[in-house]
Each structure stands twice: as structure tokens, then as C-alpha cells.
Write a protein that holds these residues in place. Structure first.
Motif, PDB file in Angstrom:
ATOM      1  N   THR A 128       0.688 -10.789  -7.729  1.00 33.91           N
ATOM      2  CA  THR A 128       1.978 -10.294  -8.215  1.00 33.91           C
ATOM      3  C   THR A 128       2.882 -11.431  -8.664  1.00 33.91           C
ATOM      4  O   THR A 128       3.456 -11.393  -9.760  1.00 33.91           O
ATOM      5  CB  THR A 128       2.680  -9.473  -7.123  1.00 33.91           C
ATOM      6  N   GLY A 234       7.559  -2.117  -7.546  1.00 33.48           N
ATOM      7  CA  GLY A 234       6.572  -2.066  -6.466  1.00 33.48           C
ATOM      8  C   GLY A 234       7.157  -2.480  -5.139  1.00 33.48           C
ATOM      9  O   GLY A 234       8.371  -2.467  -4.939  1.00 33.48           O
ATOM     10  N   THR A 255       1.381  -3.823  -2.866  1.00 34.44           N
ATOM     11  CA  THR A 255       0.976  -3.417  -4.211  1.00 34.44           C
ATOM     12  C   THR A 255       2.185  -3.407  -5.128  1.00 34.44           C
ATOM     13  O   THR A 255       3.255  -2.909  -4.748  1.00 34.44           O
ATOM     14  CB  THR A 255       0.324  -2.026  -4.207  1.00 34.44           C
ATOM     15  N   HIS A 256       2.007  -3.942  -6.316  1.00 32.65           N
ATOM     16  CA  HIS A 256       3.055  -3.980  -7.326  1.00 32.65           C
ATOM     17  C   HIS A 256       2.469  -3.452  -8.636  1.00 32.65           C
ATOM     18  O   HIS A 256       1.253  -3.231  -8.746  1.00 32.65           O
ATOM     19  CB  HIS A 256       3.569  -5.410  -7.496  1.00 32.65           C
ATOM     20  N   LEU A 257       3.309  -3.267  -9.634  1.00 33.08           N
ATOM     21  CA  LEU A 257       2.861  -2.686 -10.889  1.00 33.08           C
ATOM     22  C   LEU A 257       3.594  -3.333 -12.062  1.00 33.08           C
ATOM     23  O   LEU A 257       4.819  -3.476 -12.024  1.00 33.08           O
ATOM     24  CB  LEU A 257       3.117  -1.174 -10.893  1.00 33.08           C
ATOM     25  N   GLN A 395       2.585  -1.694   1.379  1.00 29.86           N
ATOM     26  CA  GLN A 395       2.525  -1.033   0.077  1.00 29.86           C
ATOM     27  C   GLN A 395       3.023   0.415   0.160  1.00 29.86           C
ATOM     28  O   GLN A 395       2.947   1.056   1.205  1.00 29.86           O
ATOM     29  CB  GLN A 395       1.099  -1.052  -0.460  1.00 29.86           C
ATOM     30  N   VAL A 397       2.139   3.565  -1.931  1.00 28.55           N
ATOM     31  CA  VAL A 397       1.228   4.105  -2.945  1.00 28.55           C
ATOM     32  C   VAL A 397       0.816   5.515  -2.548  1.00 28.55           C
ATOM     33  O   VAL A 397       0.576   5.796  -1.367  1.00 28.55           O
ATOM     34  CB  VAL A 397      -0.033   3.219  -3.079  1.00 28.55           C
ATOM     35  N   VAL A 406       2.970   4.379  -7.708  1.00 29.08           N
ATOM     36  CA  VAL A 406       3.249   3.076  -7.096  1.00 29.08           C
ATOM     37  C   VAL A 406       4.746   2.830  -7.198  1.00 29.08           C
ATOM     38  O   VAL A 406       5.341   3.024  -8.259  1.00 29.08           O
ATOM     39  CB  VAL A 406       2.498   1.940  -7.815  1.00 29.08           C
ATOM     40  N   THR A 408       8.611   1.846  -4.639  1.00 26.58           N
ATOM     41  CA  THR A 408       9.340   1.190  -3.555  1.00 26.58           C
ATOM     42  C   THR A 408       9.616   2.120  -2.379  1.00 26.58           C
ATOM     43  O   THR A 408      10.111   1.677  -1.349  1.00 26.58           O
ATOM     44  CB  THR A 408      10.692   0.659  -4.069  1.00 26.58           C
ATOM     45  N   SER A 423       9.945   4.651  -8.494  1.00 25.32           N
ATOM     46  CA  SER A 423       8.491   4.778  -8.479  1.00 25.32           C
ATOM     47  C   SER A 423       8.001   5.047  -9.897  1.00 25.32           C
ATOM     48  O   SER A 423       8.717   5.613 -10.717  1.00 25.32           O
ATOM     49  CB  SER A 423       8.054   5.920  -7.555  1.00 25.32           C
TER      50      SER A 423
END
Length: 475
Positions: A128, A234, A255-257, A395, A397, A406, A408, A423
């Protein structure tokens, strides 16, 4: 020195005032607190110990964020015009959902589903931050940055240098942080940003005096937008622990996006709403979105205490209600309210593969203890609970059939009612398969929870868990 009689009279008057305020706030709680559990807890506290409960109610008892304007729902004329212009520009990319959940998500978020996006899943901190710092370095016009937590550690200093470098290169930088989440961020850190020409604002301490009486509301969003072309959302904040450098937690699972395409404009609008609240300013930004060759459909769902309903609670419940094969949720906290719990139980009873992944370790003791009380009603209905054992799981998700989300938001009261969250979701097959594979790897590094982990513990432990659950409305 006042006489004993005078002191006693002052004390009696003070107690009378507090009891009077307590009675007044009992009525306010009856009319405004959203959950019966929270209402009862406040009524008992306000009547039994008003000298403690009255100030606490003013600080943490409110469930609406007074004065915040959502551009997507009307209100402030400039914000409303900006939102209308954005919707008009995105009309070419807009996709009208034909399923029940899609229509509900669009209504709750107030933002459209769009095609022409490119979604990149970012697993854990190293991946990330590599993508994030690379994107920041590429900024040519402006950077929009919002984090719940920013620390003045190694990652925090690198983050600061990255922003300052772009500001010195002529890039406009807008930095928003949460006053409580970043409470350890020093004035010196902020002064260095300001000296470089970076505009910064705190979501908790701003021009709105009334916000100082709304300390229980927090901006839990993590947003970075680069030139209106790419964005990040994320679970990862700015701190060393997100790279596994914290001795207490060790490895950190998150996990981030990264998003490109028209969905970036929606994320940008969410930032502008928050920035306008904190800084009383609407920056001049780029709003002409363009499609990426990946052409993935995506939607952005911002939720928070300014919404007319509990949007995130309804998103989770509707995801459970519409699932047909599987519903997998990863969250550091598992403290669902009655509505969400019922939806999860009903999904499992229907034969849906419902799995909840939570951490083995605790970062907040009360919510960790509260989760134990949900083991019996969950497992009895067929919900499978897993604890992640390879470090701390942070995370946020969800995967419902082929719909992946994905963001927050957690599975707890703060995210349901008190935090501003964001999200991103997509039913793109390639993206959903990638999320499914990631979660399968996480389940493989977890252990399944047994109901005896709660029922066979000591009476004192079970009592502590029940007591912690009573605090769920204000955690």
C-alpha cells in the motif's frame, strides 16, 4: 472562606442543577438516541449519577453530527451545485443497478455506480505505501489527503516529506486529519507542513464551535486523491504499525484499494464535503472524469452520522439479506447491533456460507471482550467465526457472492452510527475473484472459533464480556 452552611447550600444548588439537567437530558435521550440499549444506559446514568453523566452526555451522547452538510443531499448551495455538476459529468459513465442491493447502495451512498474504472487491490502496508508514495510523487496539480491517524514516526515523517516535496514543486496540497485519531500529532509537524504552503485542517477542531461538543464523532476515512485521476481508500493509516513494526502487534494484516476512472470524482466529492466542514473552503479541482481500459464497474458509499438513516448498518444488513451463496466479512471488531445480527443469522439459516474473520489479538479491550457475547447466537445459527492468528487483523472487507467491498468501516456501533466512513464496492468478476482468493488465504491462516471459548470461561470473564457489551453504544 465560605462557612459550612454556605458551602452546603452551594453544593445542594449544584446537585439540584445537575439533577434538573439530568431529567431534561433523559427526555432528549428518549427522543434522539437511536438504540433502545443506548437509551436505557443513558437514562439510568443520567438519573443515578447526573454529575458524571450530564457532561459525558454532552460529549458522547449525541447521535447526529450537527451542522454537517452533505452535498449529495442538498443544503449548502455551492456544494449542491458542485455535486450536481459532478453527476452531470458522470452521466456518460453511470450504470443503473438492476439488483436490489445495488439500488439500495446507490440510495444510501447518494453516489452513482459507474463503469470505466480500474481497481487495484493492495494487500498489507508495504504494498500500500509503495503505491501510495509513488502516486503522491506523481502529483502535478493537487493532492487531497485525509487520514484518521497520522503519527510522527518513520512512516509519518516519510509521509510529511512526500507532501512537502510536492508542495515545493507547486502542487496544491490539502491535508485533513481527525483531531482524536491523530491526537499525538505534534504542532511542530503541522507547522512544517504550513511553512511549505500546505493547507491543513482538523476535523475535530474547526470554525464550528459546536463541533467541540461532538467529540464522539470521528472522521475515520482514509482518502488520497491525486489530480482527480486516481484515489486510495481502505484500512491503512499513516504509522509504523501498518508495516508490522509495532512490538505489541507484530505483523499487521490490512487491505487498501487504488481506484482510477470516474469513481475518483465521487471520492473527491466526499473529501470536499469534509474539507468544507473543517476549513470553510471549496478548492478548485478537476472534475472531468475519464474511463480506464479496464472498464470495471464500481460505486463509492460514504456513510456517517450526518446521514438521515444509519447507512452503513443498512448496507451490511442488505448485503446479508441479498446474499445467495456466500457472505464473508473481515473486520477487527465484531459488535453487530440487533438488526445486523438478525440479518447475519437469517442468511446462515438460509444456507448461506456466512464467515466472520476477526483478530486473535485485541487492540481495544472493550470491543474485543464484547465480541465473545456474540459467539453463542452466531454459531448456533450456522455462522462460522474465525480468528486471524498471524498478527493483528485490521482490514475491512466484505464479499457477498460476487460483490466485493473494501473500505474503512468496521462491524461495530462506531461505524454504524458515529464515524464518517467510506467504502468502495464492485461486482466485477476479476476483482471479486481476487478478493475471494485473498480472503481464502486469510482463512487458511486463521482458526475457527468454538462456542466453548465463551461458555466454558470463568464466570468473572463472562461477566466482564457482558459488561463490555453494555458499553457498545458509546464505544
Amino acid at each position: 472562606m465560605p462557612s459550612q452552611e454556605t458551602f452546603a447550600a452551594i453544593l445542594a444548588a449544584g446537585l439540584l442543577i445537575f439533577h434538573g439537567l439530568g431529567i431534561f437530558l433523559v427526555i432528549h435521550a428518549l427522543m434522539n438516541v437511536r438504540t433502545s440499549q443506548g437509551t436505557i444506559a443513558w437514562i439510568v446514568s443520567l438519573m443515578a449519577a447526573p454529575w458524571i453523566a450530564v457532561p459525558m452526555y454532552y460529549l458522547t451522547g449525541k447521535t447526529r453530527f450537527t451542522g454537517y452538510v452533505r452535498a449529495r443531499r442538498g443544503g449548502d448551495a455551492d456544494l449542491r451545485k458542485l455535486a450536481e455538476d459532478m453527476h452531470r459529468r458522470l452521466r456518460h459513465y453511470e450504470i443503473k443497478p438492476d439488483d436490489a442491493f445495488g439500488r439500495a447502495a446507490e440510495f444510501l451512498g447518494g453516489l452513482p455506480f459507474t463503469r470505466g474504472n480500474e481497481l487495484t487491490l493492495l494487500i498489507d502496508g508495504e504494498e500500500t505505501f509503495e503505491a501510495l508514495f509513488s502516486a503522491i510523487a506523481s502529483a502535478e496539480k493537487y493532492l487531497l489527503v485525509n487520514f484518521f491517524i497520522v503519527k510522527n514516526d518513520r512512516v509519518g515523517k516519510r509521509f510529511q516529506r512526500a507532501l512537502i516535496d510536492r508542495a515545493k514543486a507547486g502542487v496544491r496540497v490539502y491535508f485533513l486529519y481527525d483531531e482524536l485519531g491523530s491526537n499525538k500529532l505534534s504542532r511542530a509537524y503541522l507547522k512544517e507542513l504550513a511553512a511549505a504552503g500546505i493547507a491543513h485542517a482538523s476535523f475535530g477542531r474547526n470554525r464550528h464551535w459546536i463541533s467541540r461538543l461532538q467529540l464522539n464523532f470521528r472522521n475515520h476515512r482514509k482518502i488520497v486523491v491525486v489530480d482527480g485521476k486516481e484515489a486510495f481508500v481502505g484500512g491503512i493509516n499513516v504509522g509504523d504499525e501498518y508495516l508490522g513494526r509495532d512490538q505489541r502487534f507484530g505483523a499487521w494484516r490490512d487491505t487498501h484499494l487504488k481506484l482510477k476512472g470516474p469513481s475518483v470524482q465521487a471520492i473527491q466529492l466526499v473529501f470536499i464535503e469534509d474539507w468544507n466542514w473543517a476549513a470553510d473552503e471549496i478548492p478548485d479541482l478537476e472534475w472531468s472524469g475519464h474511463a480506464e481500459t479496464a472498464d470495471q464497474i464500481a460505486a463509492v458509499i460514504p456513510t456517517g452520522p450526518a446521514d438521515p438513516v444509519e447507512s452503513w448498518q443498512l448496507v451490511v444488513a442488505e448485503m446479508a439479506n441479498t446474499a445467495r451463496e456466500r457472505l464473508w466479512i473481515a473486520s477487527p471488531y465484531f459488535v453487530p447491533d440487533g438488526g445486523v445480527m438478525t440479518a447475519l443469522q437469517a442468511a446462515a439459516i438460509r444456507g448461506i456460507d456466512v464467515r466472520i474473520l476477526i483478530p486473535e489479538k485485541a487492540d481495544h479491550l472493550l470491543v474485543w471482550l464484547s465480541a465473545f457475547t456474540y459467539f453463542e447466537p452466531s454459531i448456533a445459527c450456522g455462522i462460522k467465526l474465525f480468528r486471524y492468528t498471524r498478527g493483528f487483523l485490521h482490514q475491512k472487507v466484505m464479499l457477498s457472492d460476487q460483490l466485493a467491498c473494501v473500505g474503512t468501516a468496521n462491524l461495530d456501533n462506531r461505524s454504524f452510527r458515529l464515524n464518517f466512513e467510506i467504502s468502495a464496492l464492485s461486482a466485477d468478476p476479476a476483482f471479486s475473484d481476487e478478493v475471494a482468493h485473498m480472503l481464502e488465504m486469510d482463512f487458511a491462516q486463521s482458526r475457527e472459533v468454538k462456542v466453548e471459548e465463551f461458555t466454558e470461561r470463568s464466570f468473572a470473564f463472562r461477566l466482564a464480556c457482558r459488561a463490555a457489551r453494555l458499553m457498545a453504544p458509546v464505544q
